[in-house]
Design an enzyme around this catalytic site. Structure first.
Site, PDB file in Angstrom:
ATOM      1  N   CYS A 151       0.614  -1.172  -0.199  1.00 23.70           N
ATOM      2  CA  CYS A 151       0.138  -0.216   0.012  1.00 23.70           C
ATOM      3  C   CYS A 151       1.110   1.051  -0.408  1.00 23.70           C
ATOM      4  O   CYS A 151       1.812   1.884   0.501  1.00 23.70           O
ATOM      5  CB  CYS A 151      -1.255  -0.005   1.088  1.00 23.70           C
ATOM      6  SG  CYS A 151      -1.915   1.560   1.695  1.00 23.70           S
TER       7      CYS A 151
ATOM      8  N   ILE B 169       0.298  -6.213 -10.663  1.00 22.49           N
ATOM      9  CA  ILE B 169       0.732  -4.778  -8.882  1.00 22.49           C
ATOM     10  C   ILE B 169      -0.346  -4.350  -8.079  1.00 22.49           C
ATOM     11  O   ILE B 169      -1.327  -4.556  -9.104  1.00 22.49           O
ATOM     12  CB  ILE B 169       1.509  -4.121 -10.054  1.00 22.49           C
ATOM     13  CG1 ILE B 169       0.298  -3.650 -11.807  1.00 22.49           C
ATOM     14  CG2 ILE B 169       2.141  -4.885 -10.713  1.00 22.49           C
ATOM     15  CD1 ILE B 169       1.139  -2.844 -12.316  1.00 22.49           C
ATOM     16  N   ASN B 170       0.224  -3.654  -7.278  1.00 21.62           N
ATOM     17  CA  ASN B 170      -0.367  -2.439  -6.714  1.00 21.62           C
ATOM     18  C   ASN B 170      -0.083  -1.845  -7.013  1.00 21.62           C
ATOM     19  O   ASN B 170       0.555  -2.063  -8.308  1.00 21.62           O
ATOM     20  CB  ASN B 170       0.040  -2.921  -5.423  1.00 21.62           C
ATOM     21  CG  ASN B 170      -0.929  -2.443  -4.542  1.00 21.62           C
ATOM     22  OD1 ASN B 170      -1.890  -1.332  -4.581  1.00 21.62           O
ATOM     23  ND2 ASN B 170      -1.106  -2.421  -3.328  1.00 21.62           N
TER      24      ASN B 170
HETATM   25  C1  SIN Z   1      -5.873   2.239  -0.019  1.00 25.32           C
HETATM   26  O1  SIN Z   1      -6.055   2.040   0.800  1.00 25.32           O
HETATM   27  O2  SIN Z   1      -4.716   3.327   0.045  1.00 25.32           O
HETATM   28  C2  SIN Z   1      -4.905   2.036  -0.794  1.00 25.32           C
HETATM   29  C3  SIN Z   1      -4.787  -0.036  -0.801  1.00 25.32           C
HETATM   30  C4  SIN Z   1      -3.608  -0.143  -1.862  1.00 25.32           C
HETATM   31  O3  SIN Z   1      -3.001   0.352  -2.494  1.00 25.32           O
HETATM   32  O4  SIN Z   1      -2.389  -1.323  -1.524  1.00 25.32           O
END
Ligand code: SIN
Length: 307
Positions: free
Chosen positions: A132, A194-195
């Site tokens: 994240c 990917i994130n």
């Molecule tokens: C978020 O809630 O900020 C997004 C989560 C993530 O990108 O892993």
């Protein structure tokens, strides 16, 4: 002509009726989308990211549009793992769909505690989020350093019992295969990638960043080629099944990720414009497999023929 392609896939022992999941953070816990269609149409639901305790997330504005995508800095707003188990899991369990809980921790121990609770509650898979970009503790701090990524993976595995552990990787690294190898050696059962990619937008009238947190994570069609490239690299580097995601909005996008090496795919940002996107992706994938004369969609996985 009815579609004859076998759409089932096996992601680390979790058999899904089709390869299409929905990505964590883009589907809540399914309730809103459940007003549009039967959630049993989907292969798997990666639920909104959970933390040990409830979180309000980051201050607004925390969403901004970009060409071909969006930036988010949500900051893991969620009701906490216990509330998920008590209120949201029973709702999701009404449907014939695999439930994948996504977790983020401030410490490796927190990941372990959540894995134990979720394994006991009987989720189908745990997605360990070490990527994240919108939180200070945990998040990218784990996902960009191989030794810390491995430590979190070991802790999750030690507490997840028989539930498969899938680790979600960040694209915000120099070489994603370094992290993938560390996580694989630490015992992960699968990888998701990917994130989002870290990005920023600035309002030229005010000179202020558009997002209150200044930066956020970029998702949407703009990131698909990055996702395909990274899935391809990781698939060659480690022998683990991959849930590929990043910019998927149609069958052809999902097929690219599978050809690159993904066993299954997740749809995310596309659903904000079209809640039915996962169903369109599933049907598009089936059409592509049929056009190619395949008997099973799983035959797409890793079938790219690089020059
Ligand atoms: C978020 O809630 O900020 C997004 C989560 C993530 O990108 O892993």
């Amino acid at each position: 002509m009815p579609n004859q392609v076998d759409m089932t896939v096996n992601l680390a022992g979790m058999v899904m009726k089709n390869p299409v999941c929905v990505a964590s953070g883009t589907y809540g816990f399914g309730r809103e989308y459940g007003q549009f269609y039967d959630l049993s149409e989907i292969g798997g639901i990666c639920a909104k990211g959970l933390t040990l305790h409830r979180r309000e997330g980051n201050p607004a504005p925390r969403i901004a549009e970009t060409p071909m995508g969006i930036l988010n800095s949500v900051g893991l707003q969620n009701p906490g793992v216990d509330a998920f188990i008590e209120h949201e899991l029973p709702y999701l369990r009404q449907f014939d769909v695999k439930v994948i809980a996504n977790i983020s921790g401030n410490t490796p121990e927190e990941y372990g505690i959540m894995c134990e609770k979720l394994a006991e509650a009987g989720v189908d898979m745990i997605e360990v989020n070490i990527s994240c970009p919108n939180v200070k503790a945990g998040g990218l701090a784990y996902g960009t350093r191989p030794e810390l990524a491995a430590e979190v993976t070991r802790e999750a595995k030690a507490h997840a019992g028989p539930v498969p552990v899938m680790v979600k990787l960040s694209p915000n690294v120099t070489d994603i295969t370094d992290i993938a190898k560390a996580v694989a050696d630490a015992g992960a059962d699968a990888l998701s990638l990917i994130n989002t990619l870290r990005g920023m937008r600035i309002d030229v009238n005010t000179n202020r960043p558009v997002l209150k947190m200044n930066t956020g994570g970029l998702s949407g069609p703009a990131v698909l080629p990055v996702a395909v490239r990274m899935v391809w690299e990781v698939a060659q580097a480690v022998n683990l099944p991959i849930l590929g995601m990043g910019g998927v909005s149609k069958g052809e996008d999902a097929a690219q990720l599978m050809l690159a090496g993904a066993t299954a795919v997740a749809v995310g940002t596309a659903m904000f414009a079209d809640p039915f996107a996962p169903i369109a992706v599933r049907d598009g994938l089936a059409d592509i497999a049929q056009r190619k004369g395949l008997t099973a969609v799983a035959q797409l996985t890793g079938a790219v023929q690089p020059w």
